[in-house]
Design an enzyme around this catalytic site. Structure first.
Site, PDB file in Angstrom:
ATOM      1  N   SER A   2       4.280 -11.336   8.172  1.00  0.00           N
ATOM      2  CA  SER A   2       4.685  -9.985   8.585  1.00  0.00           C
ATOM      3  C   SER A   2       5.689  -9.428   7.578  1.00  0.00           C
ATOM      4  O   SER A   2       6.701 -10.073   7.282  1.00  0.00           O
ATOM      5  CB  SER A   2       5.358 -10.027   9.961  1.00  0.00           C
ATOM      6  OG  SER A   2       6.118  -8.854  10.144  1.00  0.00           O
ATOM      7  N   HIS A  42       0.372  -8.862   7.554  1.00  0.00           N
ATOM      8  CA  HIS A  42       0.630  -8.292   8.890  1.00  0.00           C
ATOM      9  C   HIS A  42       1.624  -7.150   8.742  1.00  0.00           C
ATOM     10  O   HIS A  42       2.740  -7.331   8.239  1.00  0.00           O
ATOM     11  CB  HIS A  42       1.192  -9.374   9.808  1.00  0.00           C
ATOM     12  CG  HIS A  42       1.300  -8.967  11.236  1.00  0.00           C
ATOM     13  ND1 HIS A  42       0.221  -8.930  12.101  1.00  0.00           N
ATOM     14  CD2 HIS A  42       2.371  -8.565  11.967  1.00  0.00           C
ATOM     15  CE1 HIS A  42       0.637  -8.543  13.299  1.00  0.00           C
ATOM     16  NE2 HIS A  42       1.924  -8.317  13.247  1.00  0.00           N
ATOM     17  N   ASP A  85       3.690  -4.359  10.741  1.00  0.00           N
ATOM     18  CA  ASP A  85       4.175  -3.946  12.073  1.00  0.00           C
ATOM     19  C   ASP A  85       4.572  -2.482  12.049  1.00  0.00           C
ATOM     20  O   ASP A  85       5.520  -2.107  11.345  1.00  0.00           O
ATOM     21  CB  ASP A  85       5.374  -4.809  12.483  1.00  0.00           C
ATOM     22  CG  ASP A  85       4.950  -6.225  12.832  1.00  0.00           C
ATOM     23  OD1 ASP A  85       5.491  -7.180  12.233  1.00  0.00           O
ATOM     24  OD2 ASP A  85       4.061  -6.372  13.690  1.00  0.00           O
ATOM     25  N   MET A 118       6.049   0.581  14.129  1.00  0.00           N
ATOM     26  CA  MET A 118       6.847   0.805  15.348  1.00  0.00           C
ATOM     27  C   MET A 118       7.337   2.253  15.367  1.00  0.00           C
ATOM     28  O   MET A 118       7.738   2.796  14.326  1.00  0.00           O
ATOM     29  CB  MET A 118       8.049  -0.147  15.358  1.00  0.00           C
ATOM     30  CG  MET A 118       7.644  -1.617  15.316  1.00  0.00           C
ATOM     31  SD  MET A 118       9.109  -2.675  15.349  1.00  0.00           S
ATOM     32  CE  MET A 118       8.327  -4.282  15.123  1.00  0.00           C
ATOM     33  N   HIS A 152      -0.548  -3.892  13.127  1.00  0.00           N
ATOM     34  CA  HIS A 152      -0.153  -4.067  14.533  1.00  0.00           C
ATOM     35  C   HIS A 152       0.562  -2.803  14.981  1.00  0.00           C
ATOM     36  O   HIS A 152       1.706  -2.557  14.580  1.00  0.00           O
ATOM     37  CB  HIS A 152       0.761  -5.303  14.610  1.00  0.00           C
ATOM     38  CG  HIS A 152       1.283  -5.578  15.977  1.00  0.00           C
ATOM     39  ND1 HIS A 152       2.282  -6.506  16.196  1.00  0.00           N
ATOM     40  CD2 HIS A 152       0.970  -5.076  17.204  1.00  0.00           C
ATOM     41  CE1 HIS A 152       2.550  -6.553  17.491  1.00  0.00           C
ATOM     42  NE2 HIS A 152       1.761  -5.706  18.114  1.00  0.00           N
ATOM     43  N   MET A 189       2.561  -0.732  17.348  1.00  0.00           N
ATOM     44  CA  MET A 189       3.451  -0.712  18.514  1.00  0.00           C
ATOM     45  C   MET A 189       3.923   0.724  18.667  1.00  0.00           C
ATOM     46  O   MET A 189       5.094   1.073  18.424  1.00  0.00           O
ATOM     47  CB  MET A 189       4.623  -1.695  18.303  1.00  0.00           C
ATOM     48  CG  MET A 189       4.162  -3.147  18.385  1.00  0.00           C
ATOM     49  SD  MET A 189       5.301  -4.320  17.630  1.00  0.00           S
ATOM     50  CE  MET A 189       4.720  -4.221  15.939  1.00  0.00           C
ATOM     51  N   MET A 237       1.380 -12.149  21.804  1.00  0.00           N
ATOM     52  CA  MET A 237       2.781 -12.058  21.401  1.00  0.00           C
ATOM     53  C   MET A 237       3.564 -13.251  21.929  1.00  0.00           C
ATOM     54  O   MET A 237       3.541 -13.542  23.131  1.00  0.00           O
ATOM     55  CB  MET A 237       3.396 -10.761  21.933  1.00  0.00           C
ATOM     56  CG  MET A 237       2.804  -9.475  21.358  1.00  0.00           C
ATOM     57  SD  MET A 237       2.822  -9.415  19.566  1.00  0.00           S
ATOM     58  CE  MET A 237       4.602  -9.372  19.255  1.00  0.00           C
ATOM     59  N   ASP A 264       1.769 -14.192  17.443  1.00  0.00           N
ATOM     60  CA  ASP A 264       2.697 -13.356  16.681  1.00  0.00           C
ATOM     61  C   ASP A 264       4.118 -13.419  17.247  1.00  0.00           C
ATOM     62  O   ASP A 264       4.376 -12.920  18.334  1.00  0.00           O
ATOM     63  CB  ASP A 264       2.184 -11.899  16.744  1.00  0.00           C
ATOM     64  CG  ASP A 264       3.020 -10.954  15.940  1.00  0.00           C
ATOM     65  OD1 ASP A 264       2.746  -9.745  15.989  1.00  0.00           O
ATOM     66  OD2 ASP A 264       3.955 -11.404  15.249  1.00  0.00           O
TER      67      ASP A 264
HETATM   68  C1  DX5 Z   1       7.468  -8.163  16.456  1.00  0.00           C
HETATM   69  C2  DX5 Z   1       6.319  -8.144  15.454  1.00  0.00           C
HETATM   70  C3  DX5 Z   1       6.097  -9.471  14.807  1.00  0.00           C
HETATM   71  C4  DX5 Z   1       7.317  -9.974  14.036  1.00  0.00           C
HETATM   72  C5  DX5 Z   1       7.112 -11.392  13.614  1.00  0.00           C
HETATM   73  O1  DX5 Z   1       7.392  -6.996  17.248  1.00  0.00           O
HETATM   74  O2  DX5 Z   1       5.120  -7.763  16.076  1.00  0.00           O
HETATM   75  O3  DX5 Z   1       4.979  -9.378  13.934  1.00  0.00           O
HETATM   76  O4  DX5 Z   1       7.513  -9.170  12.904  1.00  0.00           O
HETATM   77  O5  DX5 Z   1       8.283 -11.785  12.955  1.00  0.00           O
HETATM   78  P1  DX5 Z   1       8.880 -13.271  13.132  1.00  0.00           P
HETATM   79  O6  DX5 Z   1       7.830 -14.192  12.549  1.00  0.00           O
HETATM   80  O7  DX5 Z   1      10.142 -13.243  12.350  1.00  0.00           O
HETATM   81  O8  DX5 Z   1       9.062 -13.478  14.601  1.00  0.00           O
HETATM   82 ZN    ZN Z   2       3.350  -7.972  14.809  1.00  0.00          ZN
END
Ligand code: DX5
Ligand code: ZN
Length: 216
Positions: free
Chosen positions: A9, A34, A36, A38, A67, A69, A138, A176
């Protein structure tokens, strides 16, 4: 049995040089990237949008495992598909009609994923398991990197794998959040196909060693 695929990520990367960070991840042996996304509404954090992903696309040919969110998610599926996402994963809570959102993702020839928060039951994915390419389980509450892995997710992934084997054996399981060298074997044992690792990879003194330690 093939090794687990690693999707680092970039949430834990240096955001001032994301292109080079992605290049380094590819050199270090990552299987996917990956990303993320948000919006500060679905989760209490804000990261990047489709325009940044469009710019990052030229730095690697690795699949972009995006991903989302964000909510409402439907308004942005086209933007992320056209920006270069290969997998678009959404949360059921972010749409009024999960089936139509999945069909929208597929209409752009992208792989569709559904993400289950730690408290969301696997039954939430059951009704669409035959439509999707991936379930993102998750193992932390979404919003931030560097959180502690929630061990009860291992049992959840095992139950999900049994359902997938019955309903849609081509559907992948991705886990994840908080993944590291201490919990990777337990994830492999229950049939997880892909893991996301952010802080474990970026806090390690060698990205390559970190990634290799997970490709078991
Ligand atoms: C959290 C994300 C994850 C996160 C994973 O909301 O969806 O992908 O970045 O990071 P680590 O591996 O540090 O938990
Ligand atoms: Zn993620």
């Amino acid at each position: 049995m093939s090794s687990i695929k690693i999707s680092p990520s970039i949430l834990s990367a240096d955001f001032s040089k994301l292109g080079n960070e992605i290049k380094d991840l590819e050199k270090a042996g990552a299987d996917l990237i990956h990303i993320d996304v948000m919006d500060g509404h679905f989760v209490p954090n804000i990261t990047i949008g489709p325009d940044v992903i469009y710019q990052l696309r030229k730095y690697t040919s690795l699949p972009f495992d995006v991903h989302l969110m964000i909510s409402p998610v439907d308004n942005f599926i086209k933007n992320f598909a056209e920006a270069g996402a290969d997998i678009i994963t959404i949360h059921p809570e972010a749409t009024n009609d999960l089936v139509s959102s999945i069909k929208k993702i597929k209409s752009y020839n992208k792989k569709a994923g559904v993400s289950l928060n730690p408290k969301t039951s696997v039954n939430k994915a059951l009704s669409v398991l035959n439509l999707i390419d991936l379930v993102l389980v998750m193992s932390v509450n979404p919003g931030f990197g560097g959180q502690k892995f929630i061990p009860s997710v291992i049992k959840k992934a095992k139950k999900l794998k049994e359902l997938i084997n019955k309903i849609n054996p081509n559907c992948l399981i991705e886990v994840d959040g908080g993944v590291n060298d201490k919990n990777i074997q337990a994830l492999k044992n229950v049939g997880v196909d892909i893991v996301v690792a952010g802080s474990y990879v970026f806090n390690h003194d060698s990205k390559e060693e970190a990634i290799k330690s997970l490709q078991i």
